[in-house]
Design an enzyme around this catalytic site. Structure first.
Site, PDB file in Angstrom:
ATOM      1  N   GLY A  11      42.428  39.047  35.747  1.00 41.64           N
ATOM      2  CA  GLY A  11      41.412  39.325  34.580  1.00 41.64           C
ATOM      3  C   GLY A  11      40.477  39.489  35.058  1.00 41.64           C
ATOM      4  O   GLY A  11      39.429  39.512  36.433  1.00 41.64           O
ATOM      5  N   THR A 141      35.679  35.204  38.475  1.00 46.72           N
ATOM      6  CA  THR A 141      36.578  34.887  37.155  1.00 46.72           C
ATOM      7  C   THR A 141      35.425  34.352  36.478  1.00 46.72           C
ATOM      8  O   THR A 141      34.813  33.862  36.716  1.00 46.72           O
ATOM      9  CB  THR A 141      37.503  33.877  37.511  1.00 46.72           C
ATOM     10  OG1 THR A 141      38.610  33.236  35.831  1.00 46.72           O
ATOM     11  CG2 THR A 141      37.351  32.307  38.959  1.00 46.72           C
ATOM     12  N   ASP A 143      36.596  32.286  34.647  1.00 48.45           N
ATOM     13  CA  ASP A 143      36.516  30.580  34.367  1.00 48.45           C
ATOM     14  C   ASP A 143      36.401  29.454  35.271  1.00 48.45           C
ATOM     15  O   ASP A 143      35.938  28.507  34.667  1.00 48.45           O
ATOM     16  CB  ASP A 143      38.018  30.404  34.196  1.00 48.45           C
ATOM     17  CG  ASP A 143      39.140  31.208  33.522  1.00 48.45           C
ATOM     18  OD1 ASP A 143      38.379  32.041  32.421  1.00 48.45           O
ATOM     19  OD2 ASP A 143      40.340  31.452  34.524  1.00 48.45           O
ATOM     20  N   MET A 187      37.447  31.310  25.827  1.00 45.79           N
ATOM     21  CA  MET A 187      38.324  31.030  26.812  1.00 45.79           C
ATOM     22  C   MET A 187      38.141  30.809  28.196  1.00 45.79           C
ATOM     23  O   MET A 187      37.432  29.746  28.236  1.00 45.79           O
ATOM     24  CB  MET A 187      37.991  32.681  27.881  1.00 45.79           C
ATOM     25  CG  MET A 187      39.005  33.598  26.922  1.00 45.79           C
ATOM     26  SD  MET A 187      39.083  35.345  28.123  1.00 45.79           S
ATOM     27  CE  MET A 187      40.087  36.295  27.031  1.00 45.79           C
ATOM     28  N   GLU A 244      40.021  27.120  24.549  1.00 47.17           N
ATOM     29  CA  GLU A 244      41.208  27.927  23.920  1.00 47.17           C
ATOM     30  C   GLU A 244      42.363  26.922  25.098  1.00 47.17           C
ATOM     31  O   GLU A 244      43.679  27.196  24.664  1.00 47.17           O
ATOM     32  CB  GLU A 244      41.585  29.601  24.237  1.00 47.17           C
ATOM     33  CG  GLU A 244      41.274  29.494  26.758  1.00 47.17           C
ATOM     34  CD  GLU A 244      41.734  30.705  27.571  1.00 47.17           C
ATOM     35  OE1 GLU A 244      41.695  31.703  26.542  1.00 47.17           O
ATOM     36  OE2 GLU A 244      41.807  31.295  28.296  1.00 47.17           O
ATOM     37  N   GLN A 293      34.006  38.597  25.760  1.00 43.31           N
ATOM     38  CA  GLN A 293      33.252  37.942  26.939  1.00 43.31           C
ATOM     39  C   GLN A 293      33.765  37.960  28.472  1.00 43.31           C
ATOM     40  O   GLN A 293      32.801  37.774  29.158  1.00 43.31           O
ATOM     41  CB  GLN A 293      33.496  36.061  26.773  1.00 43.31           C
ATOM     42  CG  GLN A 293      35.306  35.708  27.149  1.00 43.31           C
ATOM     43  CD  GLN A 293      35.808  34.919  25.900  1.00 43.31           C
ATOM     44  OE1 GLN A 293      34.814  33.724  26.307  1.00 43.31           O
ATOM     45  NE2 GLN A 293      36.089  34.606  25.007  1.00 43.31           N
ATOM     46  N   ARG A 294      34.694  39.156  28.379  1.00 48.29           N
ATOM     47  CA  ARG A 294      34.410  39.199  29.953  1.00 48.29           C
ATOM     48  C   ARG A 294      34.095  40.466  30.367  1.00 48.29           C
ATOM     49  O   ARG A 294      33.716  40.912  31.066  1.00 48.29           O
ATOM     50  CB  ARG A 294      36.220  39.386  30.057  1.00 48.29           C
ATOM     51  CG  ARG A 294      37.125  38.062  29.878  1.00 48.29           C
ATOM     52  CD  ARG A 294      38.451  38.550  30.375  1.00 48.29           C
ATOM     53  NE  ARG A 294      39.212  39.225  30.352  1.00 48.29           N
ATOM     54  CZ  ARG A 294      40.756  39.078  30.076  1.00 48.29           C
ATOM     55  NH1 ARG A 294      41.507  38.108  30.442  1.00 48.29           N
ATOM     56  NH2 ARG A 294      41.766  39.846  29.610  1.00 48.29           N
TER      57      ARG A 294
HETATM   58  O1  F6P Z   1      41.856  34.066  33.880  1.00 52.45           O
HETATM   59  C1  F6P Z   1      40.993  34.623  32.786  1.00 52.45           C
HETATM   60  C2  F6P Z   1      41.303  34.508  32.538  1.00 52.45           C
HETATM   61  O2  F6P Z   1      40.273  35.553  31.085  1.00 52.45           O
HETATM   62  C3  F6P Z   1      41.706  33.584  31.160  1.00 52.45           C
HETATM   63  O3  F6P Z   1      40.935  32.975  30.738  1.00 52.45           O
HETATM   64  C4  F6P Z   1      42.580  33.986  29.785  1.00 52.45           C
HETATM   65  O4  F6P Z   1      43.426  32.887  29.523  1.00 52.45           O
HETATM   66  C5  F6P Z   1      43.345  35.116  31.080  1.00 52.45           C
HETATM   67  O5  F6P Z   1      42.336  35.718  31.264  1.00 52.45           O
HETATM   68  C6  F6P Z   1      44.386  36.287  29.619  1.00 52.45           C
HETATM   69  O6  F6P Z   1      44.630  36.618  30.864  1.00 52.45           O
HETATM   70  P1  F6P Z   1      44.949  38.166  30.590  1.00 52.45           P
HETATM   71  O7  F6P Z   1      44.444  39.360  30.760  1.00 52.45           O
HETATM   72  O8  F6P Z   1      46.080  37.901  31.483  1.00 52.45           O
HETATM   73  O9  F6P Z   1      44.861  38.562  29.064  1.00 52.45           O
END
Ligand code: F6P
Length: 405
Positions: A11, A141, A143, A187, A244, A293-294
């Site tokens: 991600g 990450t 996370d 997340m 989540e 948030q990413r």
């Molecule tokens: O692992 C990082 C993350 O952003 C998690 O917090 C989230 O559940 C997941 O990726 C979402 O994945 P994708 O980008 O594949 O939808």
């Protein structure tokens, strides 16, 4: 002289490109390294021999600076799980062929716990076939759930965004005279780090978030309704942070999974909103921070971006020193003044593992975060990026879609 390869996986975060820049900048300094090839869409690009010489993409120092502060993954990403090579060697042979054909001496994989599975498997395979290609993992990450490392690049920027947004939501929610509940879904998969980081607002004298629910604590709807009622008796506007990944009743989430078998987690906020409406009946709203948030580099943490670049550069130094099958990790020396050292850990100890929020950071009621956790979080969100702006919005480094095809 040999070439090196770098790829980004998993991600998006605000810091992955900074690690790419770290690898690239360090490689430019090393006389033994000739070209740096970026693989398009993570390991998939190596399997398909789809790689870009970074020299053709990063044309100047200004490009490098812009890329460093651009969120997401400029080379694209993937969620690709390598099979065990004893079961299916075909894909490994393709990877080997691409790397040998391009005279690659070291491969750097920037990613999370799933990507470290690739680092582990590839380094083992190369050892088995006596191929001298070093494989190094560069962590990332939002996370923050990688074992051994104190924290992961990308987390600090996401935490800064979560805390800032939570503060703004708090300002917004207290304007009316009527009682209200605002639920913010954050997340982080099955680890509560990012949700817990919203509690840094307590260090700023805010009472919000009034309730924080993380996956490390068993969740009950009855307990949640009771907690909300209690907080409403103290505060006109109750702000709730919820991971989540907390356990929810069947049907709340879509049930879809990715290649690693991870469920797409989304929907708990809406579910809790409906619960409050039904059980308590006050004004209620849920907000899913979702992908915002990413990639919110406008709220990126300067500490995070600097560390992401530094750990990428350290990875190159390690590979040149002969290290392989390792992941670069941070070791915290002290909270104040904040100091970290970079070390290495076996990829096998990080691959597919999860690091959870320690119990000592969670209050005894299991519905908020202890003040001592803030010493851990606060240093990671310090400093602002000196962003290049264009027409009033952040400028991003971009390569033409055709280059990635
Ligand atoms: O692992 C990082 C993350 O952003 C998690 O917090 C989230 O559940 C997941 O990726 C979402 O994945 P994708 O980008 O594949 O939808």
């Amino acid at each position: 002289m040999f070439n090196i390869a770098v790829a980004q996986s998993g991600g998006p975060t605000c810091a992955i490109n900074a690690s790419l820049v770290g690898v690239y900048r360090e490689a430019l300094k090393e006389s033994s390294i000739d070209a740096v090839f970026g693989s398009v869409n993570g390991i998939e690009g190596i399997i398909q021999n789809h790689m870009i010489n970074l020299k053709s993409m990063i044309l100047s120092n200004d490009d490098m600076e812009l890329l460093r502060q651009t969120p997401s993954t400029v080379l694209g990403s993937c969620r690709y799980k390598l099979p065990d090579w004893e079961e299916d060697e075909e894909v490994y042979k393709k990877i080997r062929d691409t790397l040998v054909q391009r005279n690659i001496g070291a491969f750097f994989y920037i990613g999370g716990n799933d990507s470290m599975d690739t680092v582990n498997k590839l380094s083992e395979y190369f050892k088995t076939i006596n191929l001298d290609i070093k494989v190094i993992g560069i962590p990332k990450t939002i996370d923050n759930d990688l074992c051994i490392t104190d924290h992961t690049p990308g987390f600090g920027s996401a935490a800064k965004y979560v805390a800032t947004t939570m503060k703004e939501i708090t300002r917004d929610s207290i304007v009316y005279s009527i009682p209200s509940v605002t639920i913010v879904e954050i997340m982080g998969r099955h680890a509560g780090w990012l949700t817990a980081s919203s509690a840094v607002l307590h260090a700023l004298g805010e009472t919000a978030p009034h309730l924080v629910y993380v996956p490390e604590v068993k969740f009950s709807i009855e307990g949640f309704v009771r907690d909300v009622r209690q907080e409403l008796s103290k505060h006109k506007a109750v702000i709730v942070a919820v991971s989540e990944g907390i356990e929810v009743p069947e049907g709340v989430q879509s049930g879809e999974v990715d290649n690693f078998g991870h469920k797409y987690l989304s929907g708990i906020g809406k579910y809790l909103e409906e619960t409050v409406r039904k059980e308590i009946g006050c004004k209620v709203r849920s907000i899913e921070l979702n992908v915002m948030q990413r990639c919110s580099s406008h709220l990126g943490s300067a500490t995070d971006i600097a560390e992401a670049e530094m750990i990428g550069a350290e990875g190159v130094k390690c590979a040149l020193a002969g290290v392989s099958g390792k992941v670069m990790v941070f070791k915290r020396i002290s909270d104040m003044p904040y100091t970290v050292a970079v070390e290495t850990a076996d990829a096998s100890k990080i691959a597919n593992q999860e690091k959870f929020l320690p119990k000592k950071y969670i209050n005894s009621a299991g519905n908020n975060i202890e003040a001592k956790a803030l010493d851990y979080f606060l240093p990671l969100i310090q400093g602002e990026l000196n962003l290049v702006m264009e027409h009033g919005v952040p400028k991003h480094f971009a390569i033409h879609e055709s280059v990635l095809k």
